[in-house]
Design a protein around this motif. Structure first.
Motif, mmCIF file in Angstrom:
data_model
loop_
_atom_site.group_PDB
_atom_site.id
_atom_site.type_symbol
_atom_site.label_atom_id
_atom_site.label_comp_id
_atom_site.label_asym_id
_atom_site.label_seq_id
_atom_site.Cartn_x
_atom_site.Cartn_y
_atom_site.Cartn_z
ATOM 1 N N LYS A 218 0.965 -1.126 0.126
ATOM 2 C CA LYS A 218 -0.050 0.096 0.023
ATOM 3 C C LYS A 218 0.893 1.235 0.016
ATOM 4 N N GLN A 219 1.944 1.388 0.663
ATOM 5 C CA GLN A 219 2.968 2.370 0.641
ATOM 6 C C GLN A 219 3.602 2.727 -0.691
ATOM 7 N N LEU B 207 -4.269 9.009 0.021
ATOM 8 C CA LEU B 207 -3.957 9.880 1.294
ATOM 9 C C LEU B 207 -5.195 9.782 2.211
ATOM 10 N N ALA B 208 -6.227 9.697 1.842
ATOM 11 C CA ALA B 208 -7.386 9.648 2.885
ATOM 12 C C ALA B 208 -7.665 8.478 3.345
ATOM 13 N N GLN B 209 -7.313 7.227 2.772
ATOM 14 C CA GLN B 209 -7.226 5.896 3.393
ATOM 15 C C GLN B 209 -6.219 6.037 4.440
ATOM 16 N N ASP B 210 -4.994 6.545 4.306
ATOM 17 C CA ASP B 210 -3.925 6.606 4.928
ATOM 18 C C ASP B 210 -4.144 7.583 6.224
ATOM 19 N N GLY B 211 -5.275 8.122 6.338
ATOM 20 C CA GLY B 211 -5.719 9.311 7.548
ATOM 21 C C GLY B 211 -4.931 10.546 7.401
ATOM 22 N N LYS B 212 -4.464 10.786 6.107
ATOM 23 C CA LYS B 212 -3.954 12.113 5.949
ATOM 24 C C LYS B 212 -5.020 13.164 5.202
ATOM 25 N N LYS B 213 -5.997 13.492 6.118
ATOM 26 C CA LYS B 213 -7.123 14.002 5.747
ATOM 27 C C LYS B 213 -6.834 15.470 4.990
ATOM 28 N N ALA B 214 -6.164 16.352 5.807
ATOM 29 C CA ALA B 214 -6.061 17.719 5.259
ATOM 30 C C ALA B 214 -5.402 17.672 3.749
ATOM 31 N N GLU B 215 -4.390 16.807 3.672
ATOM 32 C CA GLU B 215 -3.335 16.681 2.458
ATOM 33 C C GLU B 215 -4.378 16.018 1.260
ATOM 34 N N ALA B 216 -5.296 15.006 1.728
ATOM 35 C CA ALA B 216 -6.071 14.508 0.768
ATOM 36 C C ALA B 216 -7.273 15.582 0.234
ATOM 37 N N ARG B 217 -7.869 16.331 1.430
ATOM 38 C CA ARG B 217 -8.824 17.213 0.825
ATOM 39 C C ARG B 217 -8.207 18.286 0.054
ATOM 40 N N ASN B 218 -6.938 18.757 0.038
ATOM 41 C CA ASN B 218 -6.336 19.619 -0.877
ATOM 42 C C ASN B 218 -6.136 19.071 -2.461
ATOM 43 N N TYR B 219 -5.733 17.877 -2.435
ATOM 44 C CA TYR B 219 -5.608 17.131 -3.704
ATOM 45 C C TYR B 219 -7.045 16.792 -4.479
ATOM 46 N N TYR B 220 -7.915 16.729 -3.478
ATOM 47 C CA TYR B 220 -9.506 16.592 -4.083
ATOM 48 C C TYR B 220 -9.808 17.718 -4.564
ATOM 49 N N VAL B 221 -9.508 18.763 -3.974
ATOM 50 C CA VAL B 221 -9.658 20.284 -4.631
ATOM 51 C C VAL B 221 -9.044 20.536 -5.831
ATOM 52 N N TRP C 76 -16.584 16.153 -5.200
ATOM 53 C CA TRP C 76 -16.913 17.296 -4.471
ATOM 54 C C TRP C 76 -17.510 16.657 -2.970
ATOM 55 N N GLY C 77 -18.247 15.400 -3.104
ATOM 56 C CA GLY C 77 -18.643 14.921 -1.817
ATOM 57 C C GLY C 77 -17.421 14.595 -0.908
ATOM 58 N N ALA C 78 -16.085 13.991 -1.445
ATOM 59 C CA ALA C 78 -15.134 13.693 -0.717
ATOM 60 C C ALA C 78 -14.559 14.954 -0.128
ATOM 61 N N ILE C 79 -14.466 16.024 -0.894
ATOM 62 C CA ILE C 79 -14.011 17.355 -0.298
ATOM 63 C C ILE C 79 -14.959 17.825 0.920
ATOM 64 N N LEU C 80 -16.200 17.785 0.603
ATOM 65 C CA LEU C 80 -17.170 18.092 1.699
ATOM 66 C C LEU C 80 -16.978 17.295 3.067
ATOM 67 N N GLN C 81 -16.984 16.019 2.629
ATOM 68 C CA GLN C 81 -16.895 15.155 3.900
ATOM 69 C C GLN C 81 -15.402 15.477 4.979
ATOM 70 N N LEU C 82 -14.470 15.676 3.817
ATOM 71 C CA LEU C 82 -13.309 15.878 4.558
ATOM 72 C C LEU C 82 -13.176 17.504 5.384
ATOM 73 N N ASP C 83 -13.877 18.488 4.605
ATOM 74 C CA ASP C 83 -13.987 19.648 5.450
ATOM 75 C C ASP C 83 -14.719 19.625 6.765
#
Length: 584
Positions: free
Chosen positions: A309-310, A337-351, A364-371
């Motif tokens: 996975k890494q 990144l989201a699966q790895d628990g890196k929420k802020a970084e994941a949200r930025n890449y979704y953006v 967009w759903g993933a962005i809002l969920q992480l927000d």
């Protein structure tokens, strides 16, 4: 397999219709000589017969089978011994999806014709298969194939019927005869493979795969399919060999490299695994979208293997960096990144992905969920408004917008958003419960306690153990000092279910405090602070209030001071610290 029979039936029908045009004349011609010798006046009847048959054929050509049936049956009334009319009637009834009615006519056609016309036989066999009279259909095919070597092609249909009739060995034997007569056929090979695998004869199935490879040595798809077959049957070492054979033919095969990478991963050879994936991702001829799909496939294969996975995360990052304008690459890296628990970084890449391709709702759903999970209300408000411009009919997005507006204390806008959610997603039970719960919070914030209580009670009617409502409703009632027995009942139920939740323990304690049961309130506040060493300032302030009511004033002030350092306290805290007294 049934489709194979069905497909060939269309071929037979076309040929049969052509036959009908011949048979419409031929039986009559054959009979004409006899009638000429016998009864001349019947020539008029013969003409009527041919005219009626031709009229029936016209209706068939015009796709009006019900009218055709009427014409053909008139022919049968005049000449019941005419096999073409029987066949034509059966054909029209089949077109009307009336196989049971068609069967007697098909049987009569074969009987009258004595099995000479193969299309009559094929029609009858098809109808028998529809009725699952497989043995009868098999007999017809077997007799047909015996009559002429040219009919061996119908062995494929006969093999299919053998399989329907659970006679796999007979089917295999017939496939062999067809191949011997007509040469290797890819579909027959695949069908034989399926039978062998069902019989757990893996070696036989592999031999069939080898036949395909031998027929076209330069066709890498056959080698890849063979490798998949071997992997599915846990013959990984053989699969590696087949994949390497494919790469010798064409070294630029992404699927082969990915499959090899997974095989090496299973063998624990992560170095070789990484090498194979690098070959895919360093290929300049592969588009980013294809690489993203390959990586997605690899991610599914690795399952819970942490090292793999890494490795996938590393490759995804390289892909996103190498293709900064490819939305799918950014979104895939965000997923990992989201699966790895890196929420802020994941949200930025979704953006980033959303800016490159605005039309993907899931992003967009993933962005809002992480927000929401990051408690970034301002971002959730902005992103929900952007998403609503693109997806105004999505109730979930309106719900996120409602939550953002509520936390910003824009109560009117929150209610409007939640009402849109209700309008757009009335059948989404879970979403409706969440919206009604939030509406209870919104109306409480506006001071409209009646509507707030109604919203909460609507949720509890459907879900009496809803934690959010049990907590907020009971707490707000305690602040209002209203319906305290109900507040006590709800908060008690809440802590029974969640005995280590500091927030819920605090709510129960505060209801007890308002009801002047200070000793019990102290017990539950101390439990809350034990359950969470980093409790909020509000809980610590409540603890100070309870100590004060129990006469431990100095300890109360100490707790109030601790609460001030934590934040999230009431607006009366400073005055309590300054005077050492409670003001209620």
């Amino acid at each position: 397999m049934h489709n194979l029979v069905k497909s060939n039936w269309r071929k037979w029908l076309v040929a049969g219709i052509g036959c009908l045009m011949v048979c419409a004349i031929t039986p009559a011609e054959a009979q004409r000589k006899n009638r000429d010798k016998e009864v001349k006046p019947k020539e008029g009847a013969r003409g009527v017969e041919e005219s009626l048959f031709t009229e029936g054929m016209k209706f068939m050509m015009m796709d009006e089978p019900s009218k055709a049936v009427a014409q053909f049956q008139k022919v049968i009334q005049l000449y019941p011994e005419n096999p073409a009319a029987q066949y034509a009637t059966a054909t029209a009834l089949m077109k009307l999806n009336k196989p049971d009615e068609a069967l007697p006519f098909a049987q009569k056609a074969v009987q009258l014709d004595k099995g000479v016309n193969k299309y009559y036989v094929l029609q009858l066999a098809e109808l028998l298969v529809k009725q699952k009279r497989y043995s009868d259909a098999e007999n017809l095919y077997e007799e047909l194939i015996k009559k002429s070597p040219d009919n061996i092609e119908y062995g494929v249909e006969l093999a299919a019927i053998y399989l329907f009739d659970d006679k796999p060995d007979k089917a295999l034997d017939m496939y062999d005869k067809v191949e011997k007569a007509t040469g290797m056929n890819e579909e027959i090979v695949r069908q034989k493979q399926r039978i062998y695998l069902k019989q757990n004869k893996v070696e036989k199935a592999i031999q069939e795969a080898e036949k395909l490879v031998a027929s076209e040595p330069g066709e890498t798809d056959y080698l890849l399919e063979g490798a998949e077959l071997l992997i599915a049957n846990e013959r990984n070492d053989q699969a590696v060999d087949w994949l390497q054979r494919a790469l010798k033919v064409n070294s630029d095969l992404p699927q082969a490299h990915v499959m090899l990478a997974d095989l090496y991963r299973k063998q624990g050879n992560l170095e070789k695994c990484s090498q194979e994936l690098d070959k895919v991702f360093s290929n300049p001829n592969l588009e980013a979208d294809i690489k993203a799909r390959i990586l997605m496939s690899y991610v599914k294969m690795v399952g819970n293997d942490e090292k793999a996975k890494q490795s996938a995360v590393k490759l995804a990052k390289e892909l996103a960096t190498a293709h900064p304008k490819d939305a799918r690459s950014q979104a895939m890296y965000a997923d990992l990144l989201a699966q790895d628990g890196k929420k802020a970084e994941a949200r930025n890449y979704y953006v980033k992905a959303a800016h490159l391709d605005k039309a993907t709702y899931e992003v967009w759903g993933a962005i809002l969920q992480l927000d929401s999970e990051l408690n970034q209300v301002d971002s959730m408000l902005v992103h929900s408004e952007q998403a609503l411009e693109l997806f105004p009919n999505q109730g979930v997005i309106w719900a996120f917008n409602g939550s953002a507006n509520y936390f910003k204390k824009r109560y009117k806008e929150a209610i409007e958003a939640y009402e849109e959610t209700r309008r757009l997603s009335p059948t989404n039970t879970e979403l409706m419960k969440s919206v009604n719960a939030q509406l209870g919070d919104v109306y409480n914030g506006m001071g409209d306690h009646q509507k707030s209580d109604e919203a909460y009670e609507q949720v509890l009617k459907e879900d009496p153990d809803n934690d959010h409502v049990l907590n907020n409703y009971s707490y707000f009632l305690s602040l209002r000092k209203e319906k305290l027995p109900l507040a006590l009942q709800m908060s008690e139920r809440l802590v029974e279910k969640n005995q280590n939740n500091a927030t819920y323990l605090d709510t129960y304690a505060w209801v007890l405090y308002v009801m002047k049961d200070y000793a019990k309130a102290r017990t539950y506040l101390e439990k809350a602070m034990q359950a969470d060493k980093n409790v909020s300032g509000t809980i610590i302030e409540h603890y100070g209030d309870v100590l004060y009511q129990l006469g431990e004033h100095e300890k109360a002030v100490e707790q109030w001071k601790k609460a001030k350092l934590k934040g999230e306290t009431t607006d009366r805290l400073d005055k309590k610290i300054a005077t050492g007294k409670i003001y209620e």
